[in-house]
Design a protein around this motif. Structure first.
Motif, short mmCIF file in Angstrom:
data_model
loop_
_atom_site.label_atom_id
_atom_site.label_comp_id
_atom_site.label_asym_id
_atom_site.label_seq_id
_atom_site.Cartn_x
_atom_site.Cartn_y
_atom_site.Cartn_z
N VAL A 141 2.70 55.67 43.99
CA VAL A 141 3.55 54.55 44.44
C VAL A 141 4.36 53.99 43.27
CG1 VAL A 141 3.48 52.20 45.37
CG2 VAL A 141 2.07 53.99 46.40
N ALA A 142 3.74 53.90 42.09
CA ALA A 142 4.46 53.40 40.91
C ALA A 142 5.65 54.28 40.56
CB ALA A 142 3.50 53.29 39.72
N ALA A 143 5.51 55.59 40.74
CA ALA A 143 6.62 56.50 40.44
C ALA A 143 7.80 56.23 41.37
CB ALA A 143 6.15 57.96 40.57
N VAL A 144 7.54 56.09 42.66
CA VAL A 144 8.62 55.81 43.61
C VAL A 144 9.25 54.46 43.32
CG1 VAL A 144 9.21 55.48 46.05
CG2 VAL A 144 7.60 57.27 45.39
N ASN A 145 8.43 53.46 43.01
CA ASN A 145 8.96 52.13 42.70
C ASN A 145 9.80 52.14 41.43
OD1 ASN A 145 7.95 50.88 44.98
ND2 ASN A 145 6.03 50.30 43.99
N GLU A 146 9.43 52.95 40.45
CA GLU A 146 10.22 53.05 39.22
C GLU A 146 11.59 53.67 39.52
OE1 GLU A 146 10.00 55.20 34.90
OE2 GLU A 146 8.19 54.19 35.64
N LEU A 147 11.62 54.70 40.36
CA LEU A 147 12.90 55.30 40.74
C LEU A 147 13.77 54.28 41.48
CD1 LEU A 147 11.67 58.80 41.92
CD2 LEU A 147 13.15 58.34 39.96
N ARG A 148 13.16 53.49 42.34
CA ARG A 148 13.91 52.46 43.07
C ARG A 148 14.46 51.41 42.10
NH1 ARG A 148 9.90 51.53 48.32
NH2 ARG A 148 10.54 53.40 49.45
N ASN A 149 13.64 51.01 41.11
CA ASN A 149 14.11 50.04 40.12
C ASN A 149 15.28 50.59 39.31
OD1 ASN A 149 12.56 47.64 40.40
ND2 ASN A 149 10.79 48.66 39.51
N GLN A 150 15.17 51.84 38.87
CA GLN A 150 16.25 52.46 38.10
C GLN A 150 17.55 52.50 38.91
OE1 GLN A 150 14.74 56.32 37.01
NE2 GLN A 150 13.34 55.51 35.47
#
Length: 197
Positions: A141-150
């Protein structure tokens, strides 16, 4: 003495706060209709990242033992496929709608973006500990959220996490970003995966 013990018991019952257990936030699919036919969906192997947790709580990604610290990085690369690697997921162009005037790249709000067709398939052994399962879930989930933040910072000048879903403009941005980077994490039924020998 009994009165004092009773008063102390009442005092501790009233004054003590209880921690509320929290779980994983997941939206489950709706129940299938009774007359619905099962369709077999064929997915290309390159579009699936297989993540297993065996009975010894060892993480295995694509059949190789991996340290939990590398899972987020691997998932980031899998979903973003920055170099259009033929071994990573395909990307399909989609028209995504954002609120007009919020991004210099898409003043009219319509963006044609190549969206990943990747899916993470998470499976664990029946003997996997709940703690390890949660750690793996958190990394994915953190990986997907990081992509969304970027994506939000590059195109809207704000982090995805800072967007307010109660604001109609932010809600439109959130909805669009969720279509660009979907939370495509599929969980299979636990089975006996075993351990590494």
């Amino acid at each position: 003495m009994a009165d004092i013990a009773f008063l102390l018991l009442i005092f501790f019952l009233v004054a003590t706060t209880m921690d509320i257990d929290t779980g994983i936030t997941r939206l489950l699919p709706p129940m299938p209709e009774k007359d619905q036919k099962e369709e077999e969906v064929k997915v290309k192997e390159r579009n699936v990242l297989v993540v297993l947790i065996n009975k010894d709580d060892q993480l295995m990604v694509e059949g190789q033992i991996m340290d939990l610290g590398r899972l987020k990085e691997t998932t980031l690369e899998f979903f973003s496929n920055p170099n259009d690697d033929e071994h990573l997921p395909e990307k399909e162009p989609e028209i995504i709608e954002f609120p007009p005037g919020q991004s210099a790249r898409w003043p009219d709000g319509l963006a044609q973006i190549r969206v990943s067709k990747g899916v993470v398939s998470l499976q664990n052994d029946r003997s996997t500990t709940y703690g390890k399962y949660l750690q793996v879930q958190n990394e994915l989930v953190a990986a997907v959220n990081e992509l969304r933040n970027q994506f939000a910072i590059q195109n809207f000048g704000r982090r995805y996490d800072d967007l307010n879903p109660l604001n109609s403009i932010d809600e439109g941005i959130i909805s669009g970003i969720n279509k660009v980077y979907k939370m495509n994490i599929s969980e299979a039924e636990p089975k006996n995966i075993g351990g590494v020998r």
